[in-house]
Design an enzyme around this catalytic site. Sequence first.
Site, mmCIF file in Angstrom:
data_model
loop_
_atom_site.group_PDB
_atom_site.id
_atom_site.type_symbol
_atom_site.label_atom_id
_atom_site.label_comp_id
_atom_site.label_asym_id
_atom_site.label_seq_id
_atom_site.Cartn_x
_atom_site.Cartn_y
_atom_site.Cartn_z
ATOM 1 C CG ASP A 321 -0.107 0.045 2.532
ATOM 2 O OD1 ASP A 321 0.832 -0.768 2.644
ATOM 3 O OD2 ASP A 321 -0.402 0.881 3.408
ATOM 4 C CD GLU A 322 -1.186 4.884 2.844
ATOM 5 O OE1 GLU A 322 -2.193 5.600 3.024
ATOM 6 O OE2 GLU A 322 -0.369 4.623 3.771
ATOM 7 C CB ALA A 323 4.315 2.199 -3.248
ATOM 8 C CG PHE A 324 2.754 7.929 -0.615
ATOM 9 C CD1 PHE A 324 1.571 7.796 -1.320
ATOM 10 C CD2 PHE A 324 2.687 7.943 0.777
ATOM 11 C CE1 PHE A 324 0.350 7.692 -0.669
ATOM 12 C CE2 PHE A 324 1.476 7.835 1.444
ATOM 13 C CZ PHE A 324 0.303 7.707 0.714
#
Length: 556
Positions: A321-324
């Site tokens: 998730d949320e691999a910004f």
Amino acid sequence: MTTAPQIIPAPAVVDGDPSGGFTFAASTPIVVESPALAAVARRFAADVAADTGIEASVIESAGAADPGDALAVRILLGDTGLEGVALAGGVRADGASAEAADERHGVDVSPERVLVWGPTPEAVHRGLTSLRQLVAAAASGGAAELSAVRLLDGPRFAWRSLTLDTARTFHDVESVERVLDMLSLYKLNVLHLHLTDDQGWRIEVPSRPALTEVGATGAVGERPGGYFSVDDIAGLVAYAADRFVTLVPEIDMPGHAAAIFASYPELAPRLAGPDLAIEGLPVAIGTLDPARPEVWRFVEDVLDAVIPQFPQSAYLHIGGDEAFGMDEADHAAFVARAVELVRERGRKAVGWQEAARADLGDDVLVQHWIDTPPQAVEVLRGRVPEPLLEVLGANLRAAVTDVPRALAQRNRLIVSPTQRLYFDSPFGDASTDPAQNAVRARLGMPFYPPQSVRRGVEWDPVADVAHVTDEDQVAGVEGAVWCETVTGRDDLELLLLPRLPGLAEKGWATAGATDWDDYRARLAPQSAVWSRRGWNWYRADSVEWESSPVGAHASA
């Protein structure tokens, strides 16, 4: 048929007989007719003693007539009368089939005796849990007067779980054991341990000592760090197994990796720039790079250390998730390879819903959590830095296609919608305890809408999840408690109770939105056990609690 007794989750079939009942007291023997059930009976006796103070004795019997035949609780293996109760749907965390791990059971209370039966020890444990709640609701003066009733029951979903964040705030072994006791009381059967994140690394990897020497030293703010040793995990696995709960570990990657980079700087992104480090962001920007061999050596070292510590789990959660700041193709490549590495080690993977942006095999479970539309990010404008607003908005826009893609790949969903099952949402109900209202003002993520206890049960995990059209698409239901605002055990337990029973209701009971008036009547007596156990719980004013000593355990 009669009104459901004071049990959560609600039983599938209830038949009552108002003409009599059974007195459960310390003198009541618990008679075991199969050696396979001895440990289950002892767990029941210990739990009833902790819940009520009534200390009953366990008698092992070969099935012949003995003094336990009269006015006893008898437990046995068998499936008589359970044909009308469906087997659980979905997926079990231990990999067992619904038939092999049959949880269906019966409880028959009459003036002569109490009978609890099921086809497996786990099924009998679930039936004894129903009896345990009946005893607790009726306990007074060292005995419990039970109404005559016959219950036939079984779960809707095989995966009924809670995510516990140990990274933002570290929770010690005793605190996790207390959570496991709560799960057992409500027939939840999975604890998903979120063990790694930007703020801390919480599990021992002997070949990578810096992860605990460096990565485990802190938490959010000035809170102390910590980690679970190999021995700690072994103890928790055994404690959970005794309660028929499976521990599923999460190693979050390729994002949420700041603790990894602090421990092994050579794995950190090589380039620095506005996409990798934005001043003032409360989230880390930087991900593991799938093009670097040293990253994969690290991942394999971690998997080789973590997977054997959880021998009962058929799954390992890889995050995703949320691999910004990460290129979409790199993210998909990383997730796909991580899934394959898990498979090579004899396990299956779970990923947060963003993992569905990779090509996954149909054995991967996808955990759906984003249930807010992309425009919802606008409520944060002016409250968070603009660069963060854009990062969050981009993820929400991409999330719109996650569930359809997962279902197209035949990935079953673990349903964890933020607006229903994120227990770090602020309380929507006021408390009857003024001290708790002061806690309420600071507890819970401020950008989540406040959630009432009622909202947690007035929905359905199939009918009310976008794009889901069939029960077979759902592996199960999972709540989550994230701990950015949690300062310690009291805060953690306050967020869990009274919300946790609602999660159990959604995972176990029959399809449809739960009737609020019926549910809160069953919820109210639960607080007596919480208080006796010393668990901190929130006295929501929407429920007429039967035990609510003002001021107990309220943390300011």
